[in-house]
Design a protein around this motif. Structure first.
Motif, PDB file in Angstrom:
ATOM      1  N   GLY A 296      -0.547  -8.967   0.647  1.00 49.44           N
ATOM      2  CA  GLY A 296      -1.275  -9.260  -0.579  1.00 49.44           C
ATOM      3  C   GLY A 296      -1.109  -8.202  -1.654  1.00 49.44           C
ATOM      4  N   LYS A 297      -0.680  -7.017  -1.266  1.00 49.36           N
ATOM      5  CA  LYS A 297      -0.500  -5.923  -2.216  1.00 49.36           C
ATOM      6  C   LYS A 297       0.912  -5.854  -2.795  1.00 49.36           C
ATOM      7  CE  LYS A 297      -3.957  -2.998   0.010  1.00 49.36           C
ATOM      8  NZ  LYS A 297      -4.167  -1.745   0.756  1.00 49.36           N
ATOM      9  N   ILE A 298       1.819  -6.640  -2.239  1.00 50.46           N
ATOM     10  CA  ILE A 298       3.195  -6.644  -2.732  1.00 50.46           C
ATOM     11  C   ILE A 298       3.195  -7.100  -4.192  1.00 50.46           C
ATOM     12  CG2 ILE A 298       5.485  -7.707  -2.456  1.00 50.46           C
ATOM     13  CD1 ILE A 298       4.891  -5.904  -0.138  1.00 50.46           C
ATOM     14  N   SER A 299       3.985  -6.454  -5.008  1.00 47.07           N
ATOM     15  CA  SER A 299       4.015  -6.769  -6.438  1.00 47.07           C
ATOM     16  C   SER A 299       4.545  -8.189  -6.690  1.00 47.07           C
ATOM     17  CB  SER A 299       4.893  -5.767  -7.191  1.00 47.07           C
ATOM     18  OG  SER A 299       6.251  -5.942  -6.839  1.00 47.07           O
ATOM     19  N   LYS A 300       4.079  -8.771  -7.779  1.00 48.75           N
ATOM     20  CA  LYS A 300       4.541 -10.101  -8.173  1.00 48.75           C
ATOM     21  C   LYS A 300       6.049 -10.079  -8.423  1.00 48.75           C
ATOM     22  CE  LYS A 300       3.676 -13.749 -11.592  1.00 48.75           C
ATOM     23  NZ  LYS A 300       4.830 -14.461 -11.151  1.00 48.75           N
ATOM     24  N   GLU A 301       6.542  -8.984  -8.956  1.00 49.14           N
ATOM     25  CA  GLU A 301       7.975  -8.857  -9.242  1.00 49.14           C
ATOM     26  C   GLU A 301       8.808  -9.008  -7.966  1.00 49.14           C
ATOM     27  OE1 GLU A 301      11.086  -5.589 -11.136  1.00 49.14           O
ATOM     28  OE2 GLU A 301       8.927  -5.255 -11.291  1.00 49.14           O
TER      29      GLU A 301
ATOM     30  N   MET B  38      -4.363   1.111  -3.585  1.00 46.42           N
ATOM     31  CA  MET B  38      -3.308   1.118  -4.577  1.00 46.42           C
ATOM     32  C   MET B  38      -3.150  -0.278  -5.175  1.00 46.42           C
ATOM     33  SD  MET B  38      -0.222   3.373  -3.063  1.00 46.42           S
ATOM     34  CE  MET B  38      -0.626   4.367  -1.648  1.00 46.42           C
ATOM     35  N   LEU B  39      -2.803  -0.303  -6.421  1.00 49.31           N
ATOM     36  CA  LEU B  39      -2.586  -1.576  -7.092  1.00 49.31           C
ATOM     37  C   LEU B  39      -1.185  -2.089  -6.811  1.00 49.31           C
ATOM     38  CD1 LEU B  39      -4.124  -0.651 -10.551  1.00 49.31           C
ATOM     39  CD2 LEU B  39      -5.176  -2.001  -8.746  1.00 49.31           C
ATOM     40  N   ALA B  40      -1.032  -3.401  -6.954  1.00 52.57           N
ATOM     41  CA  ALA B  40       0.298  -3.997  -6.783  1.00 52.57           C
ATOM     42  C   ALA B  40       1.234  -3.386  -7.806  1.00 52.57           C
ATOM     43  CB  ALA B  40       0.227  -5.510  -6.950  1.00 52.57           C
ATOM     44  N   ASN B  41       2.278  -2.784  -7.306  1.00 51.69           N
ATOM     45  CA  ASN B  41       3.202  -2.055  -8.163  1.00 51.69           C
ATOM     46  C   ASN B  41       4.523  -1.978  -7.424  1.00 51.69           C
ATOM     47  OD1 ASN B  41       4.686   0.151  -9.259  1.00 51.69           O
ATOM     48  ND2 ASN B  41       2.809   1.018 -10.096  1.00 51.69           N
ATOM     49  N   ILE B  42       5.606  -2.222  -8.114  1.00 50.17           N
ATOM     50  CA  ILE B  42       6.921  -2.227  -7.480  1.00 50.17           C
ATOM     51  C   ILE B  42       7.200  -0.900  -6.780  1.00 50.17           C
ATOM     52  CG2 ILE B  42       8.230  -1.490  -9.510  1.00 50.17           C
ATOM     53  CD1 ILE B  42       9.459  -4.304  -7.334  1.00 50.17           C
ATOM     54  N   LYS B  43       6.649   0.203  -7.267  1.00 54.63           N
ATOM     55  CA  LYS B  43       6.865   1.514  -6.657  1.00 54.63           C
ATOM     56  C   LYS B  43       6.218   1.620  -5.280  1.00 54.63           C
ATOM     57  CE  LYS B  43       7.164   3.939 -11.044  1.00 54.63           C
ATOM     58  NZ  LYS B  43       6.564   4.973 -11.898  1.00 54.63           N
ATOM     59  N   ASN B  44       5.184   0.856  -5.034  1.00 54.92           N
ATOM     60  CA  ASN B  44       4.475   0.908  -3.760  1.00 54.92           C
ATOM     61  C   ASN B  44       4.979  -0.122  -2.746  1.00 54.92           C
ATOM     62  OD1 ASN B  44       2.739   2.914  -4.786  1.00 54.92           O
ATOM     63  ND2 ASN B  44       1.450   1.360  -5.715  1.00 54.92           N
ATOM     64  N   ASP B  45       5.830  -1.024  -3.170  1.00 57.44           N
ATOM     65  CA  ASP B  45       6.279  -2.116  -2.312  1.00 57.44           C
ATOM     66  C   ASP B  45       6.936  -1.633  -1.024  1.00 57.44           C
ATOM     67  OD1 ASP B  45       5.279  -4.084  -3.946  1.00 57.44           O
ATOM     68  OD2 ASP B  45       7.183  -4.456  -4.947  1.00 57.44           O
ATOM     69  N   LEU B  46       7.734  -0.581  -1.105  1.00 58.18           N
ATOM     70  CA  LEU B  46       8.401  -0.072   0.087  1.00 58.18           C
ATOM     71  C   LEU B  46       7.378   0.366   1.127  1.00 58.18           C
ATOM     72  CD1 LEU B  46      10.946   0.648   1.635  1.00 58.18           C
ATOM     73  CD2 LEU B  46      10.948   2.860   0.453  1.00 58.18           C
ATOM     74  N   LEU B  47       6.338   1.036   0.703  1.00 55.24           N
ATOM     75  CA  LEU B  47       5.275   1.465   1.617  1.00 55.24           C
ATOM     76  C   LEU B  47       4.616   0.258   2.287  1.00 55.24           C
ATOM     77  CD1 LEU B  47       3.384   3.646   2.782  1.00 55.24           C
ATOM     78  CD2 LEU B  47       1.992   3.360   0.728  1.00 55.24           C
ATOM     79  N   TYR B  48       4.302  -0.751   1.496  1.00 56.23           N
ATOM     80  CA  TYR B  48       3.664  -1.949   2.049  1.00 56.23           C
ATOM     81  C   TYR B  48       4.584  -2.659   3.040  1.00 56.23           C
ATOM     82  CZ  TYR B  48       0.551  -1.210  -1.922  1.00 56.23           C
ATOM     83  OH  TYR B  48      -0.311  -0.665  -2.843  1.00 56.23           O
ATOM     84  N   LEU B  49       5.850  -2.770   2.697  1.00 54.48           N
ATOM     85  CA  LEU B  49       6.806  -3.439   3.587  1.00 54.48           C
ATOM     86  C   LEU B  49       6.989  -2.658   4.888  1.00 54.48           C
ATOM     87  CD1 LEU B  49       9.430  -4.540   0.944  1.00 54.48           C
ATOM     88  CD2 LEU B  49       7.889  -6.040   2.217  1.00 54.48           C
ATOM     89  N   LEU B  50       7.080  -1.338   4.799  1.00 55.65           N
ATOM     90  CA  LEU B  50       7.219  -0.520   6.003  1.00 55.65           C
ATOM     91  C   LEU B  50       5.979  -0.635   6.889  1.00 55.65           C
ATOM     92  CD1 LEU B  50       8.957   2.656   4.561  1.00 55.65           C
ATOM     93  CD2 LEU B  50       9.969   0.900   6.036  1.00 55.65           C
ATOM     94  N   ASN B  51       4.799  -0.676   6.286  1.00 55.68           N
ATOM     95  CA  ASN B  51       3.566  -0.866   7.060  1.00 55.68           C
ATOM     96  C   ASN B  51       3.571  -2.215   7.774  1.00 55.68           C
ATOM     97  OD1 ASN B  51       2.342   1.602   6.549  1.00 55.68           O
ATOM     98  ND2 ASN B  51       1.309   0.871   4.714  1.00 55.68           N
TER      99      ASN B  51
END
Length: 76
Positions: free
Chosen positions: A59-64, A1-14
């Motif tokens: 590294g996948k967390i969005s820049k935003e 998945m690309l860095a995207n604010i919508k995916n940030d929660l998944l990355y943080l939970l992981n």
């Protein structure tokens, strides 16, 4: 998945799950040598893999999100 604010929660939970597992795997040892040698290095190797996964997810967390929480040292 690309860095995207919508995916940030998944990355943080992981990342949080990985941190919790590292604590579980490494908590009951007196020293690093005991941890390394225990269970034919199974816990040690699992911990190394978890650190890698945490880094990948960071590294996948969005820049935003990183900009919003710029006091966190994301690279570390």
């Amino acid at each position: 998945m690309l860095a995207n604010i919508k995916n940030d929660l998944l990355y943080l939970l992981n990342m949080i799950e990985g941190i919790e597992k590292i604590f579980i795997y490494s908590n009951n040892f007196k020293n690093a040598e005991e941890f390394f040698e225990y269970n034919e290095q199974l816990n040690f190797n699992a911990t190394l893999n978890l650190f890698g996964l945490i880094g990948e997810n960071a590294g996948k967390i969005s820049k935003e999100l990183k900009d919003n929480y710029n006091k966190l040292e994301w690279q570390k």
